[in-house]
Design an enzyme around this catalytic site. Structure first.
Site, short mmCIF file in Angstrom:
data_model
loop_
_atom_site.label_atom_id
_atom_site.label_comp_id
_atom_site.label_asym_id
_atom_site.label_seq_id
_atom_site.Cartn_x
_atom_site.Cartn_y
_atom_site.Cartn_z
N CYS A 196 62.88 44.10 52.56
CA CYS A 196 61.78 43.77 51.65
C CYS A 196 61.67 42.28 51.38
O CYS A 196 60.68 41.64 51.76
CB CYS A 196 61.97 44.52 50.34
N LYS A 227 52.73 43.66 44.17
CA LYS A 227 54.01 44.02 44.80
C LYS A 227 54.59 42.84 45.59
O LYS A 227 55.78 42.54 45.51
CB LYS A 227 53.80 45.23 45.72
N1 SAJ Z 1 70.22 38.29 46.55
C1 SAJ Z 1 70.72 37.02 46.34
N2 SAJ Z 1 70.72 36.54 45.07
C2 SAJ Z 1 70.26 37.27 44.01
C3 SAJ Z 1 69.75 38.56 44.24
C4 SAJ Z 1 69.74 39.05 45.52
O1 SAJ Z 1 71.15 36.32 47.25
O2 SAJ Z 1 70.30 36.76 42.89
C5 SAJ Z 1 70.18 38.84 47.92
C6 SAJ Z 1 71.00 40.09 48.08
O3 SAJ Z 1 72.32 39.81 48.39
C7 SAJ Z 1 70.27 40.80 49.22
C8 SAJ Z 1 68.82 40.39 49.00
O4 SAJ Z 1 68.85 39.25 48.17
O5 SAJ Z 1 70.70 40.30 50.47
C9 SAJ Z 1 67.88 41.43 48.42
O6 SAJ Z 1 68.58 42.31 47.55
P1 SAJ Z 1 68.01 42.85 46.17
O7 SAJ Z 1 69.02 43.77 45.64
O8 SAJ Z 1 67.60 41.75 45.28
O9 SAJ Z 1 66.63 43.57 46.56
P2 SAJ Z 1 66.26 44.76 47.60
O10 SAJ Z 1 65.70 44.12 48.83
O11 SAJ Z 1 67.34 45.75 47.77
O12 SAJ Z 1 65.05 45.48 46.82
C10 SAJ Z 1 63.91 44.72 46.46
C11 SAJ Z 1 63.61 44.98 44.99
N3 SAJ Z 1 62.62 44.02 44.52
C12 SAJ Z 1 62.86 43.27 43.43
O13 SAJ Z 1 63.89 43.29 42.82
C13 SAJ Z 1 61.73 42.37 43.03
C14 SAJ Z 1 63.11 46.41 44.82
O14 SAJ Z 1 62.69 46.63 43.49
C15 SAJ Z 1 61.94 46.67 45.76
O15 SAJ Z 1 61.50 48.01 45.68
C16 SAJ Z 1 62.40 46.43 47.18
O16 SAJ Z 1 62.82 45.08 47.29
C17 SAJ Z 1 61.22 46.69 48.11
O17 SAJ Z 1 61.19 47.77 48.73
O18 SAJ Z 1 60.30 45.89 48.14
#
Ligand code: SAJ
Length: 421
Positions: free
Chosen positions: A261, A207
């Protein structure tokens, strides 16, 4: 349904409540436990306290059918699922207090033969080094023989939780083969993805690797954005073309990495093995510096537009969620307010008041999007909520509209034109 019939879910937040409602919907008798009386009362009325697509309907149905009930106190059950926050301390080390408090609650009602599952994201070895010893101290029960212990990390993404909770593959790591099998049978009652069986420490690390992979990849994309800025080219176009290579998947540069996360979980690995985690630490630092860099650009834009009012739109950590935890947008607003004393309008459709960290700045005022459009000359989108994407394109040509995601492409602030959302 597996042999286990009653399930207790400790922690009714973004993960615990959808998990409880999904198990209730699958036919189990579910008791949800939370320390917040207002949350317990709301759920028992069939209402919810978080914004998540479809969750209100699912919870209401489960409560009305008598399958889901919330309580401040733990109750005896066959399965105990721990879904509490796992934050980091000021020094970035793991704050185990919520996991320990939840384990205390489980220990109060644990019976021989019960199954204990940790869904919260935790540093490697937390199940065997923290949870199991605490249960043994409090009850005398050992996970080899008296009860079963497993880690089944949640993997759902806020905004699509109810879809992903069913269709994502799940990692299931038991402290014993029997714990793995029982946990797999339980989740198999509603999960349509694969159930990937392994040991408990592999499940914990797996994870953390997922979220760390994303953090490091985003840091790389942010570094590419800086390089492209230096070259005067569009980083998004370069990434789009690079990603046509069959083995390349560069993530998107942005205003920083938020949420509960991705900015937190990599520290669990760094802190457990500081000598082996140079890259992970550096990626964290690169992403953490992002909001300050965006704020500097916004201050610069204001310097080039004296006497114009700026509105900053969106405080949640990503579009169309109400979650503001670790939100880079909030860090940006704070950093701007540290420098700019003129009034700045803030828009966040999910908030009724400014978060406490921003309420301390008298120049910040929370308004609705219509007021921001009417009163500000410069509209900066920090979080791309659908509401903004629908409303802003209709705004008059006299307004400067900036998407903070692309701010580094605005090299000449005096000449810039509005940037498409
Ligand atoms: N972000 C970027 N660039 C990207 C992707 C995201 O700057 O290419 C930023 C987003 O704007 C945001 C942050 O990263 O601020 C995180 O957003 P996210 O949508 O990527 O992820 P989370 O935090 O909402 O959810 C993540 C997910 N993990 C993965 O995709 C590996 C989710 O599946 C997990 O369940 C969750 O973390 C968790 O609970 O761990």
């Amino acid at each position: 349904m597996s042999g286990h019939r009653t399930i207790s879910v400790i922690g009714l937040g973004y993960i615990g409540l959808p998990t409880a409602a999904t198990f209730a919907n699958a036919g189990y008798q579910v008791i949800g436990v939370d320390v917040r009386p207002e949350v317990v009362d709301a759920i028992n009325r069939g209402e919810i306290h978080i914004a998540e697509q479809g969750l209100d309907i699912l919870v209401r149905a489960a409560v009305q059918r008598g399958k889901l009930r919330a309580s401040l106190e733990p109750r005896p059950a066959d399965v105990h699922i721990i879904a509490v926050p796992t934050p980091i301390c000021e020094d970035k080390s793991f704050d185990a207090s919520f996991i320990e408090a939840a384990t205390h609650l489980v220990a109060k009602v644990l019976k021989p033969g019960d199954l204990v599952i940790v869904e919260s994201t935790i540093p490697p070895r937390t199940c065997v080094d923290v949870v199991a010893p605490l249960i043994e101290t409090l009850t005398g029960f050992r996970h080899q023989g008296d009860y079963l212990l497993a880690h089944c990390p949640e993997r759902v993404i806020p905004g699509k939780i109810l879809h992903e909770i069913i269709y994502n593959d799940r990692i299931i790591g038991g402290a014993s083969p029997e714990a793995t099998e029982c946990t797999a049978a339980l989740y198999g009652s509603f999960v349509k993805g694969q159930l990937l069986k392994t040991d408990i420490i592999t499940a914990e690390l797996c994870k953390l690797m997922e979220n760390t992979y994303r953090d490091v990849n985003i840091a790389l994309a942010n570094e590419f954005a800086d390089i492209a800025e230096g070259l005067g080219i569009d980083v998004n176009e370069a990434i789009r073309h690079a990603n046509h290579h069959p083995r390349v998947n560069i993530h998107s540069p942005g205003i920083g990495v938020g949420g509960h996360c991705i900015p937190i979980d990599p520290w669990f690995i760094v802190h457990s093995m500081p000598d082996k985690t140079r890259l992970i630490r550096l990626a964290r630092e690169i992403n953490d510096q992002r909001p300050q860099r965006i704020a500097n650009h916004l201050v610069e834009i204001l310097r080039h537009h004296p006497n114009q009012r700026m509105a900053l739109l969106g405080l949640s950590y990503k579009p169309d969620v109400d979650d503001m935890r670790e939100s880079p947008a909030i860090h940006i607003v704070e950093a701007v307010a540290e420098i700019v004393v003129d009034p700045i309008l803030i828009v966040e459709p999910h908030a009724r008041a400014l978060p406490p960290v921003l309420a301390a700045y008298p120049q910040l005022q929370l308004v609705d999007v219509a007021t921001a459009i009417a009163e500000a000359e410069i509209l900066v989108v920090l979080t791309e909520h659908s509401r903004f994407k629908e409303t802003l394109p209709q705004t008059g040509a006299d307004k400067l509209i900036i998407n903070a995601q692309n701010i580094f492409q605005l090299s000449d602030y005096a000449q810039e034109t509005s940037m498409a959302l």
